[in-house]
Design an enzyme around this catalytic site. Structure first.
Site: not given
Length: 350
Positions: A146, A152, A198
């Site tokens: 990515c 990803r 995250r």
């Protein structure tokens, strides 16, 4: 501008030299944009937007996939990926799906409908594509990336690694707790996944990766087409399965086999699995010393023999190598799938 051009020639030239050294032929780009603005600068890791066409000798695939921000919606929907569709009409999304027809002919997928797929369908179809590429060419490597390699990229590399391991094609000497340790430590954390950040933002792509395994249990996600071992004693709980030794469970136990499907329907599976069944991090000074000793060599430099005995507890020759590079604007890591070496020695079980 001439100086800029020479700099790009030099940097891209080194990149291409490394790709060729690793026998990479196929490059799968997960970016949803051609270029991304970071700190006021246009940056990209995409080979598809190179104006000089330096990557013309490679087979380029643009398979746009939503970034980690999209997975806040996944969490907000009570971790339900079914029916969750990415908004492809956003201004910054300008990278269309582009796959050579030669790579899609054997797959029964209508790729023109990709913008109507929910998160489950999209991840399933991309994984089918990657497995198909690996199966179709034994001599060439596959690069999946990515923009930064933090979210990803490890999602798909981790799914690929676990799926191929379950098929008995890579890391055949590793037990479930060991392959889990390997993919979490190596594919995710070592290459930049910022779990604390995250979680604070609710962007739980890490959780989605492992929760998604239940969606790839069918035959179509297997890289092994031969007859599988299907006879195992009934009545196993999930905890007991995770504690099985490699010789007990066989090297061809696939995520798509009857054995794996039986785990979900086992009467004791739902409530029997505890964290004790998969103990990942060794504790104590002695264990830490053993870990340091096992990691004395660079992960990328270690080569394992296929003929080692099971008792050695070492990863067998695998298919995953990793390239990492850094620039002044971002840290960039790309994962390669290629025959030849295993990236990391896993600590021995306690």
């Amino acid at each position: 501008r001439n100086a800029d051009s020479q700099l790009f020639d030099k940097v891209r030239g080194h990149d291409i030299k490394l790709l060729r050294y690793l026998s990479v032929r196929y490059i799968c780009d997960l970016m949803v944009e051609n270029k991304k603005v970071k700190f006021g600068l246009n940056v990209t890791s995409s080979e598809k937007v190179d104006k000089a066409q330096r990557y013309a000798d490679f087979t380029l695939l643009s398979i746009p996939y939503p970034g980690c921000e999209f997975f806040k919606e996944y969490k907000d929907r009570d971790y339900t990926a079914e029916g969750l569709i990415f908004n492809w009409k956003q201004d910054y999304v300008d990278a269309p799906l582009s796959i050579p027809v030669s790579l899609t002919q054997c797959l029964n997928i209508d790729w023109s409908e990709y913008q109507s797929w929910d998160l489950v369908q999209q991840t399933q179809n991309y994984l089918k594509l990657l497995i198909s590429i690996i199966n179709s060419d034994d001599d060439s490597g596959l690069l999946v990336h990515c923009i930064s390699g933090w979210d990803r990229t490890p999602l798909f590399i981790s799914l690929l690694r676990l799926s191929l391991w379950a098929d008995g094609l890579i890391h055949a000497s590793l037990e479930p707790s060991e392959i889990l340790y390997l993919t979490v430590a190596y594919d995710w954390f070592l290459f930049g996944h910022m779990l604390v950040d995250r979680l604070s933002k609710g962007e739980e792509i890490f959780f989605f990766c492992f929760n998604f395994l239940k969606h790839i249990t069918s035959e179509e996600f297997s890289a092994v087409k031969s007859q599988r071992r299907k006879s195992l004693p009934p009545g196993f709980t999930l905890e007991e399965i995770c504690m099985l030794k490699q010789r007990d469970r066989g090297s061809t136990t696939s995520l798509s086999s009857d054995f794996s499907l039986g785990m979900e329907s086992s009467p004791g599976a739902a409530g029997s699995f505890t964290y004790e069944a998969v103990e990942l991090m060794p504790a104590g000074a002695q264990a830490q010393a053993a870990w340091r000793k096992s990691c004395a060599s660079s992960p990328q430099a270690v080569l394992w023999s296929r003929t080692q005995q099971y008792e050695d507890r070492l990863p067998s020759a695998g298919m995953v190598e990793v390239k990492s590079s850094s620039s002044s604007s971002s840290t960039h890591s790309d994962n390669f799938l290629r025959m030849g070496s295993s990236p990391l020695e896993v600590p021995r079980s306690r």
